[in-house]
Enzyme design. Structure first.
Site, PDB file in Angstrom:
ATOM      1  N   ASP A   1      -2.021  22.093 -13.399  1.00 40.20           N
ATOM      2  CA  ASP A   1      -2.583  20.932 -14.090  1.00 40.20           C
ATOM      3  C   ASP A   1      -2.143  21.039 -15.548  1.00 40.20           C
ATOM      4  O   ASP A   1      -2.638  21.863 -16.311  1.00 40.20           O
ATOM      5  CB  ASP A   1      -4.112  20.931 -13.965  1.00 40.20           C
ATOM      6  CG  ASP A   1      -4.753  19.695 -14.606  1.00 40.20           C
ATOM      7  OD1 ASP A   1      -4.110  19.065 -15.468  1.00 40.20           O
ATOM      8  OD2 ASP A   1      -5.916  19.393 -14.264  1.00 40.20           O
TER       9      ASP A   1
ATOM     10  N   LYS B   1      -4.879  10.457 -19.483  1.00 40.74           N
ATOM     11  CA  LYS B   1      -5.010  11.116 -20.772  1.00 40.74           C
ATOM     12  C   LYS B   1      -3.745  10.904 -21.607  1.00 40.74           C
ATOM     13  O   LYS B   1      -3.463   9.788 -21.993  1.00 40.74           O
ATOM     14  CB  LYS B   1      -5.326  12.597 -20.542  1.00 40.74           C
ATOM     15  CG  LYS B   1      -6.429  12.851 -19.482  1.00 40.74           C
ATOM     16  CD  LYS B   1      -7.788  12.386 -19.911  1.00 40.74           C
ATOM     17  CE  LYS B   1      -8.822  12.409 -18.789  1.00 40.74           C
ATOM     18  NZ  LYS B   1      -8.952  13.663 -18.059  1.00 40.74           N
TER      19      LYS B   1
ATOM     20  N   TYR C   1     -10.923  21.825 -15.683  1.00 37.10           N
ATOM     21  CA  TYR C   1     -11.620  20.545 -15.724  1.00 37.10           C
ATOM     22  C   TYR C   1     -12.744  20.544 -14.687  1.00 37.10           C
ATOM     23  O   TYR C   1     -12.508  20.787 -13.502  1.00 37.10           O
ATOM     24  CB  TYR C   1     -10.627  19.419 -15.451  1.00 37.10           C
ATOM     25  CG  TYR C   1     -11.276  18.074 -15.308  1.00 37.10           C
ATOM     26  CD1 TYR C   1     -11.835  17.438 -16.403  1.00 37.10           C
ATOM     27  CD2 TYR C   1     -11.353  17.452 -14.074  1.00 37.10           C
ATOM     28  CE1 TYR C   1     -12.440  16.206 -16.266  1.00 37.10           C
ATOM     29  CE2 TYR C   1     -11.950  16.217 -13.926  1.00 37.10           C
ATOM     30  CZ  TYR C   1     -12.500  15.606 -15.030  1.00 37.10           C
ATOM     31  OH  TYR C   1     -13.106  14.389 -14.889  1.00 37.10           O
TER      32      TYR C   1
ATOM     33  N   ARG D   1       0.834  -1.220   0.000  1.00 31.77           N
ATOM     34  CA  ARG D   1       0.000   0.000   0.000  1.00 31.77           C
ATOM     35  C   ARG D   1       0.861   1.260   0.000  1.00 31.77           C
ATOM     36  O   ARG D   1       0.464   2.288  -0.529  1.00 31.77           O
ATOM     37  CB  ARG D   1      -0.953  -0.018   1.201  1.00 31.77           C
ATOM     38  CG  ARG D   1      -1.768   1.255   1.375  1.00 31.77           C
ATOM     39  CD  ARG D   1      -3.088   1.036   2.107  1.00 31.77           C
ATOM     40  NE  ARG D   1      -2.930   0.298   3.348  1.00 31.77           N
ATOM     41  CZ  ARG D   1      -2.361   0.773   4.474  1.00 31.77           C
ATOM     42  NH1 ARG D   1      -1.896   2.004   4.492  1.00 31.77           N
ATOM     43  NH2 ARG D   1      -2.263   0.014   5.533  1.00 31.77           N
TER      44      ARG D   1
HETATM   45  C1  PLP Z   1      -9.419  14.124 -16.828  1.00 32.64           C
HETATM   46  C2  PLP Z   1      -8.819  15.319 -16.192  1.00 32.64           C
HETATM   47  C3  PLP Z   1      -8.672  15.408 -14.811  1.00 32.64           C
HETATM   48  C4  PLP Z   1      -9.144  14.308 -13.889  1.00 32.64           C
HETATM   49  O1  PLP Z   1      -8.355  13.173 -14.042  1.00 32.64           O
HETATM   50  P1  PLP Z   1      -8.907  11.668 -13.817  1.00 32.64           P
HETATM   51  O2  PLP Z   1      -7.753  10.834 -14.197  1.00 32.64           O
HETATM   52  O3  PLP Z   1     -10.115  11.502 -14.676  1.00 32.64           O
HETATM   53  O4  PLP Z   1      -9.263  11.583 -12.364  1.00 32.64           O
HETATM   54  C5  PLP Z   1      -8.063  16.539 -14.291  1.00 32.64           C
HETATM   55  N1  PLP Z   1      -7.651  17.547 -15.082  1.00 32.64           N
HETATM   56  C6  PLP Z   1      -7.783  17.499 -16.418  1.00 32.64           C
HETATM   57  C7  PLP Z   1      -7.293  18.635 -17.249  1.00 32.64           C
HETATM   58  C8  PLP Z   1      -8.372  16.391 -17.021  1.00 32.64           C
HETATM   59  O5  PLP Z   1      -8.523  16.355 -18.353  1.00 32.64           O
END
Ligand code: PLP
Length: 398
Positions: free
Chosen positions: A179, A204, A107, A55
């Site tokens: 991000d 992504k 997002y 973990r």
């Molecule tokens: C998809 C996304 C998230 C969230 O990520 P997950 O892997 O779906 O939890 C956060 N920021 C951006 C820009 C995203 O495209």
């Protein structure tokens, strides 16, 4: 163990050379997946490696983290089971009630979660972070401990000046987290521009094949906050599984070629769609009249990314009908995979200024750009969107 790539390697070579470890016993080119959840002690009851329990840590995870930290020029990285878990760990790593400033365009899932952080004693102010004067004013109003920006931002692809916001954040003694899911380290390395933390939804582009849910935080340097983020992950069991980390590491070997191809196609489609009679506007930072173009030229090197949105002249009905009429583009949420996706975002998050209902979000894959354009153009024509005779096909039975 993860092999540090040779010095002075270009990013493109580093993506491949900086792969996770080789398989020591067999000298196999590809690293094995370490699945153990526990580690034995020797006769003197001492551990013989850094590992105690699954973990908290895992070798496959560490190798993949080292690979990402190197690409982002960070000190170290931690992988989580999703981008949301990674982002939440940063906020929850603050042990005192604090104020957060965040981009108003971001997002939607994360914006929603951040809107509820009052339950942890924190306060939040959503600000148009593309406007540095607005960021400065928000800092004056209430000094933050954390500034969270997303650039380019979902689904308008607004561009925030990372270096400028880093200066404002540090002058106010705040941390800056970026991000960078859409920019990817291929085009932008926020830590080199002054960010303290970089976050990715590795679901992504980093993974790129729509088959792993993962998130990562890269830290510019070690800190107490960074240690708490690591502790939190271990306590909650929020770390990525070894199998998924291995898949992610595999996906990342083609990161550079995938993302450059996706970005080139997105730029090509943007140029063609912006003059299309069915389209009211195209949102893409690579277009010269995009409001963030000048900043994007400075902080995105070599491309503007594979995401764009189009706003339809025929409004919400035309947008939904187009999504229904395309064949090559797949109707699905998410982004960054090798298959091109089309999404009517307002159906997902509700229409707002941050997400107009005439907008279609396009995640460009690695297909032939001519086929992708032809599929959209054929849909527009079939729906009569060009001649201006658009009829909502769902009203045909009325
Ligand atoms: C998809 C996304 C998230 C969230 O990520 P997950 O892997 O779906 O939890 C956060 N920021 C951006 C820009 C995203 O495209």
């Amino acid at each position: 163990m993860y092999q540090k790539p040779f010095a002075n390697l270009s990013f493109r070579s580093q993506v491949v050379a900086g792969r996770a470890a080789t398989d020591a016993p067999s000298n196999g080119l590809v690293a094995p997946i370490h699945m153990a959840t526990t580690y034995t002690r020797d006769e003197s009851y001492a551990y013989v490696s850094d590992y105690v329990y699954g973990r908290s840590d895992n070798l496959t995870l560490r190798d993949t983290e080292a690979q990402i930290a190197a690409l982002e020029k960070g000190h170290s990285a931690r992988l989580f089971g999703s981008g949301m878990a990674a982002a939440a760990a940063v906020v929850l790593g603050f042990d005192q009630p604090m104020h957060v400033i965040a981009s108003s365009s971001m997002y939607y899932g994360l914006r929603n979660w951040l809107s509820g952080i009052a339950r942890f004693g924190h306060t939040i102010d959503f600000v148009e972070t593309t406007d540095l004067i607005a960021v400065g004013a928000a800092i004056e109003r209430r000094p933050p401990r954390l500034i969270w920006i997303e650039t380019p931002s979902n689904p308008l692809w607004q561009v925030t000046d990372i270096a400028a916001v880093a200066r404002l954040a540090h002058a106010a003694d705040a941390e800056l987290a970026v991000d960078s899911t859409v920019a990817t380290p291929v085009f932008t390395r926020p830590i080199e521009l002054g960010a303290d933390f970089v976050m990715h939804s590795a679901t992504k582009y980093l993974n790129g094949h729509s088959d792993v849910s993962a998130g990562v935080i890269v830290a510019a340097r070690p800190s107490e906050l960074w240690s708490r983020i690591g502790m939190l992950r271990a306590e909650l069991g929020a770390g990525l599984s070894a199998f998924d980390a291995w898949l992610l590491s595999r996906g990342m070997r083609t990161l550079d070629v995938r993302v450059r191809a996706q970005s080139a196609t997105a730029a090509d489609l943007a140029r063609r769609l912006v003059i299309h009679p069915a389209v009211a506007s195209v949102l893409y930072p690579g277009l010269p009249d995009h409001p963030g173009h000048a900043v994007a030229c400075r902080q995105m090197r070599g491309g503007f990314g594979g995401m764009l949105s189009i706003r339809m002249k025929g409004g919400s009905e035309a947008a939904l009908a187009t999504a229904g009429a395309v064949q090559l583009w797949r109707r699905a949420t998410s982004l960054g995979g090798v298959e091109s996706l089309i999404e009517h975002r307002a159906s997902m998050e509700g229409a707002s200024e941050a997400c107009p209902d005439d907008l279609l979000r396009l995640s460009v894959g690695i297909e032939d750009p001519d086929d992708l354009y032809a599929d959209l153009d054929r849909a527009f024509r079939a729906l009569g969107l060009i001649a201006g005779h658009f009829r909502d096909p769902s009203s045909d039975n009325a």
